[in-house]
Design a protein around this motif. Structure first.
Motif, PDB file in Angstrom:
ATOM      1  N   LYS A   1       5.257 -10.912  -8.146  1.00 28.47           N
ATOM      2  CA  LYS A   1       4.303 -10.287  -7.239  1.00 28.47           C
ATOM      3  C   LYS A   1       3.640 -11.357  -6.383  1.00 28.47           C
ATOM      4  CE  LYS A   1       0.554  -7.011  -7.140  1.00 28.47           C
ATOM      5  NZ  LYS A   1      -0.784  -7.333  -6.887  1.00 28.47           N
ATOM      6  N   GLY A   2       3.471 -11.065  -5.107  1.00 29.69           N
ATOM      7  CA  GLY A   2       2.840 -11.998  -4.183  1.00 29.69           C
ATOM      8  C   GLY A   2       1.350 -12.122  -4.408  1.00 29.69           C
ATOM      9  N   GLY A   3       0.744 -13.054  -3.699  1.00 31.26           N
ATOM     10  CA  GLY A   3      -0.688 -13.295  -3.816  1.00 31.26           C
ATOM     11  C   GLY A   3      -1.508 -12.443  -2.865  1.00 31.26           C
ATOM     12  N   PRO A   4      -2.776 -12.825  -2.629  1.00 28.49           N
ATOM     13  CA  PRO A   4      -3.685 -12.005  -1.841  1.00 28.49           C
ATOM     14  C   PRO A   4      -3.384 -11.998  -0.337  1.00 28.49           C
ATOM     15  CG  PRO A   4      -4.767 -14.029  -2.488  1.00 28.49           C
ATOM     16  CD  PRO A   4      -3.435 -14.004  -3.185  1.00 28.49           C
TER      17      PRO A   4
ATOM     18  N   GLY B   1       0.094 -21.265   1.016  1.00 29.54           N
ATOM     19  CA  GLY B   1       0.879 -20.432   0.121  1.00 29.54           C
ATOM     20  C   GLY B   1       2.352 -20.768   0.139  1.00 29.54           C
TER      21      GLY B   1
END
Length: 105
Positions: free
Chosen positions: A14-17, A35
């Motif tokens: 899952k990716g970050g914010p 990132g």
């Protein structure tokens, strides 16, 4: 979600914010150190060669290249300009990617 395949099997990450679906914006964020991005090699080849970006998770890269697709209405009555462009693209991308170098493999 990134679907990654490697020696140990498949993984979903899952990716970050931060998130965007624009390649140039993702590249700008990566250049700023904000990132990790997963982009096509043509987006990052120059930055990898220049040492501005580092290849991460190389053991999880896909073995097959993403296709380049040309879409046009019909082969019948194809304009000379479209036919010429189609033939150019087929010739240009039939072999190894022009942006790829042995240093990146």
């Amino acid at each position: 979600m990134w679907a990654l395949r490697g020696l140990a099997g498949g993984h979903r990450v899952k990716g970050g914010p931060l998130g965007t679906n624009q390649g140039e914006r993702m590249l700008a964020l990566a250049r700023q150190g904000l990132g990790i991005v997963r982009l096509s090699e043509y987006h990052v080849a120059g930055d990898l060669r220049a040492g501005k970006l580092l290849r991460l998770l190389g053991e999880y890269e896909e073995s097959e290249a993403d296709p380049i697709c040309l879409t046009y209405q019909s082969r019948r009555n194809l304009s000379p300009a479209i036919r010429c462009f189609r033939d150019f693209m087929i010739e240009k991308f039939a072999g190894p990617n022009p942006w790829c170098t042995e240093a990146l493999v």
